[in-house]
Design a protein around this motif. Structure first.
Motif, PDB file in Angstrom:
ATOM      1  N   PRO A   1      -0.853  -3.613  -2.771  1.00  0.00           N
ATOM      2  CA  PRO A   1      -0.639  -5.059  -2.924  1.00  0.00           C
ATOM      3  C   PRO A   1      -1.373  -5.834  -1.831  1.00  0.00           C
ATOM      4  O   PRO A   1      -1.734  -5.283  -0.785  1.00  0.00           O
ATOM      5  N   VAL A   2      -1.617  -7.107  -2.076  1.00  0.00           N
ATOM      6  CA  VAL A   2      -2.255  -7.975  -1.082  1.00  0.00           C
ATOM      7  C   VAL A   2      -1.351  -9.174  -0.837  1.00  0.00           C
ATOM      8  O   VAL A   2      -0.570  -9.573  -1.704  1.00  0.00           O
ATOM      9  N   VAL A   3      -1.452  -9.756   0.343  1.00  0.00           N
ATOM     10  CA  VAL A   3      -0.554 -10.838   0.749  1.00  0.00           C
ATOM     11  C   VAL A   3      -0.622 -12.015  -0.222  1.00  0.00           C
ATOM     12  O   VAL A   3       0.395 -12.635  -0.538  1.00  0.00           O
TER      13      VAL A   3
ATOM     14  N   ASP B   1      -0.774 -12.220  -3.252  1.00  0.00           N
ATOM     15  CA  ASP B   1       0.063 -12.067  -4.438  1.00  0.00           C
ATOM     16  C   ASP B   1       1.514 -12.452  -4.165  1.00  0.00           C
ATOM     17  O   ASP B   1       2.321 -12.555  -5.100  1.00  0.00           O
ATOM     18  N   PHE B   2       1.860 -12.662  -2.893  1.00  0.00           N
ATOM     19  CA  PHE B   2       3.238 -12.969  -2.523  1.00  0.00           C
ATOM     20  C   PHE B   2       3.415 -14.419  -2.082  1.00  0.00           C
ATOM     21  O   PHE B   2       4.536 -14.843  -1.821  1.00  0.00           O
ATOM     22  N   VAL B   3       2.317 -15.162  -1.974  1.00  0.00           N
ATOM     23  CA  VAL B   3       2.440 -16.551  -1.534  1.00  0.00           C
ATOM     24  C   VAL B   3       3.064 -17.391  -2.636  1.00  0.00           C
ATOM     25  O   VAL B   3       2.915 -17.115  -3.831  1.00  0.00           O
ATOM     26  N   THR B   4       3.752 -18.428  -2.245  1.00  0.00           N
ATOM     27  CA  THR B   4       4.454 -19.294  -3.184  1.00  0.00           C
ATOM     28  C   THR B   4       3.521 -20.377  -3.716  1.00  0.00           C
ATOM     29  O   THR B   4       2.432 -20.606  -3.189  1.00  0.00           O
ATOM     30  N   SER B   5       3.966 -21.075  -4.741  1.00  0.00           N
ATOM     31  CA  SER B   5       3.183 -22.179  -5.291  1.00  0.00           C
ATOM     32  C   SER B   5       3.006 -23.275  -4.248  1.00  0.00           C
ATOM     33  O   SER B   5       1.969 -23.959  -4.217  1.00  0.00           O
TER      34      SER B   5
ATOM     35  N   ILE C   1       1.907 -24.875   7.381  1.00  0.00           N
ATOM     36  CA  ILE C   1       2.906 -24.243   6.525  1.00  0.00           C
ATOM     37  C   ILE C   1       4.027 -23.725   7.417  1.00  0.00           C
ATOM     38  O   ILE C   1       3.766 -23.016   8.399  1.00  0.00           O
ATOM     39  N   PRO C   2       5.291 -24.090   7.144  1.00  0.00           N
ATOM     40  CA  PRO C   2       6.396 -23.723   8.035  1.00  0.00           C
ATOM     41  C   PRO C   2       6.456 -22.220   8.318  1.00  0.00           C
ATOM     42  O   PRO C   2       6.161 -21.392   7.443  1.00  0.00           O
ATOM     43  N   LEU C   3       6.855 -21.891   9.530  1.00  0.00           N
ATOM     44  CA  LEU C   3       6.948 -20.492   9.939  1.00  0.00           C
ATOM     45  C   LEU C   3       7.946 -19.729   9.079  1.00  0.00           C
ATOM     46  O   LEU C   3       7.741 -18.552   8.772  1.00  0.00           O
ATOM     47  N   GLU C   4       9.024 -20.384   8.682  1.00  0.00           N
ATOM     48  CA  GLU C   4      10.021 -19.734   7.825  1.00  0.00           C
ATOM     49  C   GLU C   4       9.410 -19.313   6.488  1.00  0.00           C
ATOM     50  O   GLU C   4       9.738 -18.259   5.944  1.00  0.00           O
ATOM     51  N   VAL C   5       8.500 -20.130   5.971  1.00  0.00           N
ATOM     52  CA  VAL C   5       7.831 -19.792   4.708  1.00  0.00           C
ATOM     53  C   VAL C   5       6.986 -18.539   4.893  1.00  0.00           C
ATOM     54  O   VAL C   5       7.037 -17.605   4.085  1.00  0.00           O
ATOM     55  N   TRP C   6       6.204 -18.519   5.977  1.00  0.00           N
ATOM     56  CA  TRP C   6       5.403 -17.328   6.248  1.00  0.00           C
ATOM     57  C   TRP C   6       6.290 -16.114   6.468  1.00  0.00           C
ATOM     58  O   TRP C   6       5.970 -15.001   6.019  1.00  0.00           O
TER      59      TRP C   6
ATOM     60  N   ASN D   1       8.715 -10.021   2.377  1.00  0.00           N
ATOM     61  CA  ASN D   1       8.636  -9.465   1.014  1.00  0.00           C
ATOM     62  C   ASN D   1       7.431  -8.533   0.866  1.00  0.00           C
ATOM     63  O   ASN D   1       7.517  -7.486   0.204  1.00  0.00           O
ATOM     64  N   TYR D   2       6.344  -8.931   1.483  1.00  0.00           N
ATOM     65  CA  TYR D   2       5.127  -8.113   1.411  1.00  0.00           C
ATOM     66  C   TYR D   2       5.329  -6.776   2.119  1.00  0.00           C
ATOM     67  O   TYR D   2       5.024  -5.711   1.576  1.00  0.00           O
ATOM     68  N   ASN D   3       5.851  -6.810   3.322  1.00  0.00           N
ATOM     69  CA  ASN D   3       6.038  -5.578   4.086  1.00  0.00           C
ATOM     70  C   ASN D   3       6.992  -4.617   3.386  1.00  0.00           C
ATOM     71  O   ASN D   3       6.783  -3.401   3.397  1.00  0.00           O
ATOM     72  N   ILE D   4       8.033  -5.149   2.785  1.00  0.00           N
ATOM     73  CA  ILE D   4       8.984  -4.292   2.060  1.00  0.00           C
ATOM     74  C   ILE D   4       8.291  -3.613   0.878  1.00  0.00           C
ATOM     75  O   ILE D   4       8.560  -2.449   0.562  1.00  0.00           O
ATOM     76  N   GLU D   5       7.367  -4.323   0.244  1.00  0.00           N
ATOM     77  CA  GLU D   5       6.608  -3.745  -0.864  1.00  0.00           C
ATOM     78  C   GLU D   5       5.712  -2.597  -0.380  1.00  0.00           C
ATOM     79  O   GLU D   5       5.373  -1.700  -1.160  1.00  0.00           O
TER      80      GLU D   5
END
Length: 428
Positions: free
Chosen positions: A100-102, A104-108, A127-132, A138-142
């Motif tokens: 997977p690539v990051v 693919d996990f970013v929000t709209s 972009i807020p740090l909480e969003v990142w 989610n990416y790391n867990i994948e």
């Protein structure tokens, strides 16, 4: 969890000394090469899924240095992390797992921000740090299942060396004439680079194992030789030169070496084969070009003719082993599956992998040789390397040529010029 105090930061580092973890960074700018970019934040995830986000330069939290631990660290791209890590993409490649690539996990929301403020430098900082933090967690867990498949192996050792060598070449950069660059490449290319240096990005995770190389809208592996675009690339030194060392009939000679066939080193193999094809010693430029085409057809199975040439006969025999299989173990030790059996395709994969496997130690040796000089290895393009040199030190260049040639087994032609487009053959 976002790290908000030195106490939390030190606790995280202490845990990173004890436990395996995944480390994934985000950079401030969306387009700059990692060499010119700055870290924004990093997410550290442990094997139980617990994640911690550290601000490196984000204003939403106290800023810290990149946390480094002594326990085993995994990362999705070791070329962008300066600390010793196990490359998860390499593990996925070896085991033929989906990586997977990051993005693919970013929000709209993140995508809309990038699209709206496309021209803004360092856009990721708004972009807020909480969003990142949520995206990277989610990416790391994948990535955890891929991490769990890692075992030390000769295949990973090879990929680790390859990644390190390619990273060294990438970080050298190529100097450019930005005016010419703007004439031959898009505005996106100019946006991607800060100054008169441009940087390459090799992707070693290809079917054949031979890296592709593109960044900022430039395909460095296939720069046009006739449209003037190569003149955009110049020496970084006012009186410097670009020096290209080009292997002669590299694939043919690689296979000859593998199959125990001795080829003459002082003559062009394509010229010698043209004499066989056309039954004459007076070879024209057209005959030479046709000779290369005929040789390609014979080598890759488009022609069954061997012209009573020992190497062609042995290549045909070698290629037969791929006729009834859809998988091949490459010289790198990595196995690939092409789906539909195709002997020519598998043989092509074999040759391209062999090229990289045999060239890698040469590149590593050249980098080691010139590391304390004002010479730079700036580009590797399959059958050639490009150097940016301040002075034409023939003794040093001869040493580099000797490394590449391996006692004349793989003859090299040397070219030099003020731009990549006007290099001419020279004798050392």
């Amino acid at each position: 969890m976002v790290i908000n105090s030195y106490e939390q930061y030190n606790e995280l580092k202490s845990r990173m000394d004890r436990e395996m973890h995944i480390c994934t960074p985000i950079f401030r700018d969306l387009y700059y090469h990692v060499t010119e970019n700055e870290l924004l934040c990093v997410c550290v995830t442990f094997m139980n899924g617990e994640s911690f986000v550290v601000s490196i330069s984000h204003d939403d939290a106290p800023q810290f240095e990149m946390p480094i631990g002594i326990a085993t660290c995994f990362t999705a791209n070791s070329k962008v992390v300066s600390t010793p890590c196990i490359d998860i993409a390499a593990v996925a490649y070896i085991h033929q797992l989906n990586m997977p690539v990051v993005k693919d996990f970013v929000t709209s929301y993140v995508n809309d921000t990038h699209n709206t403020f496309y021209s803004m430098r360092n856009i990721n900082r708004i972009i807020p740090l909480e969003v990142w933090g949520n995206i990277l967690t989610n990416y790391n867990i994948e990535l955890l299942p891929i991490v769990n498949s890692y075992v030390p192996s000769k295949q990973y050792t090879y990929m680790h060396e390859l990644l390190g060598t390619l990273q060294s070449i990438e970080h050298e950069g190529l100097c450019v004439d930005r005016t010419l660059l703007s004439q031959h490449f898009s505005s996106d290319t100019l946006r991607t680079f800060k100054s008169d240096m441009v940087y390459t990005e090799y992707n070693p995770y290809t079917a054949t194992g031979r890296p592709s190389n593109r960044f900022g809208g430039i395909n460095f592996a296939a720069l046009n030789k006739s449209d003037g675009s190569r003149d955009s690339f110049i020496s970084r030194y006012p009186s410097g030169s670009l020096v290209q060392m080009d292997f002669e009939a590299y694939h043919l000679r690689l296979m000859a070496n593998e199959l125990g066939v001795t080829l003459p080193s002082e003559q062009s193999i394509h010229t010698e084969l043209a004499k066989i094809y056309f039954n004459t010693t007076d070879i024209t430029e057209e005959m030479y070009a046709e000779s290369k085409r005929k040789t390609f057809e014979v080598m890759y199975g488009m022609s069954r003719e061997t012209y009573n040439f020992e190497l062609f006969e042995k290549i045909h025999a070698h290629r037969k082993q791929y006729e009834y299989t859809n998988a091949i173990e490459l010289p790198s030790g990595i196995t690939v599956d092409v789906g539909t059996p195709n002997a020519s395709k598998l043989f092509n994969y074999y040759v391209q992998s062999l090229e990289m496997v045999r060239t890698l130690p040469k590149l590593t040796s050249v980098i080691e040789l010139i590391k304390n000089t004002t010479n730079h290895l700036v580009l590797y393009t399959y059958d050639s390397i490009l150097l940016d040199v301040e002075f034409m030190d023939n003794e040093l260049l001869q040493q580099i040529q000797n490394i590449l040639e391996e006692n004349k087994t793989f003859p090299v032609r040397v070219y030099s010029g003020s731009t990549y487009g006007n290099i001419k053959e020279i004798q050392l």
